[in-house]
Design an enzyme around this catalytic site. Structure first.
Site, PDB file in Angstrom:
ATOM      1  N   LYS A 169      31.656 -33.661  90.187  1.00 36.70           N
ATOM      2  CA  LYS A 169      31.927 -32.503  89.354  1.00 36.70           C
ATOM      3  C   LYS A 169      30.280 -31.446  90.204  1.00 36.70           C
ATOM      4  CE  LYS A 169      34.080 -34.634  86.960  1.00 36.70           C
ATOM      5  NZ  LYS A 169      35.723 -33.638  86.432  1.00 36.70           N
ATOM      6  N   GLU A 193      19.944 -31.442  85.877  1.00 36.38           N
ATOM      7  CA  GLU A 193      19.798 -30.211  84.990  1.00 36.38           C
ATOM      8  C   GLU A 193      18.826 -29.861  84.618  1.00 36.38           C
ATOM      9  OE1 GLU A 193      24.761 -29.084  85.168  1.00 36.38           O
ATOM     10  OE2 GLU A 193      24.186 -29.348  83.387  1.00 36.38           O
ATOM     11  N   ARG A 204      44.022 -31.285  83.692  1.00 34.75           N
ATOM     12  CA  ARG A 204      44.971 -32.414  82.846  1.00 34.75           C
ATOM     13  C   ARG A 204      45.448 -31.383  81.860  1.00 34.75           C
ATOM     14  NH1 ARG A 204      40.339 -34.791  81.555  1.00 34.75           N
ATOM     15  NH2 ARG A 204      40.319 -34.823  79.460  1.00 34.75           N
TER      16      ARG A 204
HETATM   17  C1  MV4 Z   1      25.001 -31.577  78.808  1.00 32.49           C
HETATM   18  C2  MV4 Z   1      23.300 -31.787  78.170  1.00 32.49           C
HETATM   19  C3  MV4 Z   1      23.192 -30.624  77.694  1.00 32.49           C
HETATM   20  N1  MV4 Z   1      22.329 -29.690  78.776  1.00 32.49           N
HETATM   21  N2  MV4 Z   1      24.238 -31.168  79.845  1.00 32.49           N
HETATM   22  C4  MV4 Z   1      27.848 -35.180  78.736  1.00 32.49           C
HETATM   23  C5  MV4 Z   1      29.730 -35.303  78.530  1.00 32.49           C
HETATM   24  C6  MV4 Z   1      29.743 -34.843  79.713  1.00 32.49           C
HETATM   25  N3  MV4 Z   1      31.115 -33.591  80.352  1.00 32.49           N
HETATM   26  C7  MV4 Z   1      28.231 -33.235  79.845  1.00 32.49           C
HETATM   27  N4  MV4 Z   1      27.677 -34.024  78.517  1.00 32.49           N
HETATM   28  C8  MV4 Z   1      26.705 -33.701  78.403  1.00 32.49           C
HETATM   29  N5  MV4 Z   1      26.096 -32.618  79.525  1.00 32.49           N
HETATM   30  C9  MV4 Z   1      22.646 -30.306  80.152  1.00 32.49           C
HETATM   31  N6  MV4 Z   1      22.546 -29.854  81.357  1.00 32.49           N
HETATM   32  C10 MV4 Z   1      24.381 -32.164  77.106  1.00 32.49           C
HETATM   33  C11 MV4 Z   1      25.338 -33.348  77.786  1.00 32.49           C
HETATM   34  C12 MV4 Z   1      26.679 -33.622  76.140  1.00 32.49           C
HETATM   35  C13 MV4 Z   1      27.525 -33.156  75.792  1.00 32.49           C
HETATM   36  C14 MV4 Z   1      28.255 -32.566  76.763  1.00 32.49           C
HETATM   37  C15 MV4 Z   1      30.041 -32.126  75.400  1.00 32.49           C
HETATM   38  C16 MV4 Z   1      29.628 -32.910  74.654  1.00 32.49           C
HETATM   39  C17 MV4 Z   1      29.418 -33.780  73.693  1.00 32.49           C
HETATM   40  C18 MV4 Z   1      28.176 -34.597  74.679  1.00 32.49           C
HETATM   41  C19 MV4 Z   1      27.250 -34.989  73.626  1.00 32.49           C
HETATM   42  C20 MV4 Z   1      25.855 -35.582  74.208  1.00 32.49           C
HETATM   43  C21 MV4 Z   1      25.744 -35.054  75.542  1.00 32.49           C
END
Ligand code: MV4
Length: 495
Positions: free
Chosen positions: A115, A198, A289
């Protein structure tokens, strides 16, 4: 390419085999002991046992799957989602054995699987990313990097993705300890201790773009999906289009998604995930995918994504150009799981004593189950994907409510009442979504209890009318209709 081995199970195995049948391709199922007699093994033209129930010995057994593919003369393997779908090693073995892996190259899987590398690559491509570190972070450089960003920050494992092992850090005091524990978890879970940081966005939306890319450099996007309604990074409801996007933003984000795919020479179907916050969007991850939620995009665009994916792997050019893609109406997907939403969504595998799925105009149900089928405890407990289409969002929601009340599942606990509660939730109905929707909507549990109580009392009254044998089906069907009338009356009383 005229024979495809489907290295997966359940609804997605059937989904792929349906595309094969339309294309005149022979399909091959592989199954574990736990899936003997499952629908997907019968839908396939041929089916072979791979091993015992535990996935590590069956659906993740690369050597065995390759052996079966060679023995039965399959010239391609479709990995579905989960299991081996994003495993660069599996794709590499396929490449070595001259079996077409239906997905991007092992090189692209490898690059996007890290990632941090993906983030760095996307930054190079000019794709917006969240402010953060350009390499991995440890005790020596953490202070310096984070003083530039300011708190809160989120620590993410480079080897991971999908949310596992991520930690939010709110202040200086927590930093060193959080970093040490994040590295430990990352090492244990992914075999790679590298983490990056981040700036933490407080309640972003999760919006992803479906893309298709062929081997001639043609890349198109099929619009977005909003996937904000999730719990512990497990999506529960998805919709397309997103209530948050204007057509201008959609165009802008779609072009960026295409640019991202082009940059890495992506080939196959794929998804570019973004976080969306305060009108701005940031690259999150690429999913290399076919995804669970691809079907809502099929419903609004009319494009068979799996068929395109297979045709791409066969070396055919895309059947559409960007200007041919148009989004018609609105689609919502509810993932129907065998789990108890009133008990922390605990899985509830077991036998479906009674099963009848909804239908009628605008409804699509993708599933791999049937009456008297037993959901094994070994895998993901998804029963089906219930998809409702409407000309606009409101029609899709009303249709989804109607379908949820038609759904009859007796024998296991399901999350249907959760979906009923969300489809009635004022914030959801207004399209006010964020990734913290479930944890911040504190009335959902009470709403579910109220819905259950009302259904129970209806069933009791009706069970006095019907004999026991007829009960399951008749009671549920009649209760459904009465339930919807009650709910309509309640809504009218509210307004
Ligand atoms: C984040 C975020 C807030 N700020 N990055 C969680 C899953 C992963 N794919 C990335 N995620 C997150 N990254 C920053 N800089 C909040 C999340 C996150 C989230 C993202 C997508 C879908 C659901 C989520 C649930 C909680 C936190």
């Amino acid at each position: 390419m005229d024979k495809i081995l489907v290295a997966n199970r359940g609804e997605i195995a059937i989904r792929v085999m349906r595309a094969c049948r339309e294309l005149g391709i022979t399909s091959v199922a592989v199954y574990s002991n736990a899936d003997e007699g499952a629908l997907f093994t019968r839908y396939a033209d041929e089916a072979y046992l791979i091993g015992p129930a535990p996935a590590a010995e069956s659906y993740l057994n690369i050597r065995k799957i390759i052996q079966i593919a060679k023995d039965c003369g399959a010239d391609a393997i479709h990995p579905g989602y989960g299991f081996l779908a994003q495993n660069p090693n599996f794709a590499y073995v396929c490449e070595q054995e001259s079996i077409r892996f239906i997905g991007p190259s092992s090189k692209v899987l490898e690059l996007m699987g890290n990632k941090m590398a993906a983030r760095r690559e996307m930054k190079k491509a000019g794709v917006p990313t969240v402010m953060g570190s350009d390499g991995h972070v440890d005790v020596s450089n953490a202070q310096e990097i984070i003083s530039e960003l300011g708190f809160p920050v989120i620590i993410k494992p480079s080897g991971g993705g999908g949310g596992i092992g991520m930690t939010v850090v709110n202040n200086e005091e927590e930093l060193q300890e959080a970093l040490a524990s994040a590295k430990l978890i990352a090492a244990n879970t992914f075999g790679l201790a590298d983490v990056y940081v981040e700036k933490y966005l407080p309640d972003p939306r999760h919006i992803e773009f479906q893309i298709l890319a062929d081997s001639y450099g043609n890349v198109v996007h099929l619009g977005e999906r909003e996937c904000s309604i999730q719990r512990r990074y497990q999506k529960l409801i998805e919709e397309t289009p997103s209530p948050a996007l204007t057509s201008r933003l959609r165009h802008e984000m779609g072009e960026i998604a295409v640019k991202a795919a082009r940059w890495v020479n992506y080939e196959s179907a794929g998804t570019i995930e973004f976080l969306f916050s305060e009108g701005k969007f940031y690259f999150l991850e690429a999913n290399t995918r076919i995804q669970v939620e691809h079907a809502i995009t099929e419903v609004v665009t009319g494009i068979d994504i799996v068929k395109e994916q297979i045709q791409i792997a066969r070396g055919c050019p895309l059947s559409i150009k960007q200007e041919d893609v148009c989004m018609n109406g609105w689609a919502i997907e509810c993932r129907i799981n065998a789990e108890d939403p009133l008990n922390n969504f605990t899985p509830s595998p077991g036998k479906l004593q009674h099963y009848r799925s909804p239908g009628g105009v605008g409804i699509r149900v993708d599933s791999g189950v049937h009456t008297r089928y037993t959901i094994p405890p070994n895998y993901d407990p998804m029963i089906s994907k219930l998809i409702a289409w409407g000309r606009d969002r409101n029609e899709a929601i009303c249709r989804m409510r109607r379908a949820l009340y038609e759904y009859i599942i007796v024998g296991v606990k399901t999350n249907i009442m959760f979906h009923k509660a969300v489809m009635e939730n004022p914030r959801f109905v207004n399209g006010e979504l964020g990734t913290h929707f479930i944890s911040t909507e504190t009335t959902l549990v009470d709403d579910m209890r109220r819905i259950t109580k009302r259904e129970k009392s209806l069933e009791e009254r009706l069970s006095q009318i019907f004999t026991h044998t007829r009960r399951a089906a008749a009671v549920a069907a009649v209760a459904a209709l009465t339930q919807m009338r009650l709910q309509r009356d309640e809504r009218e009383a509210d307004s």
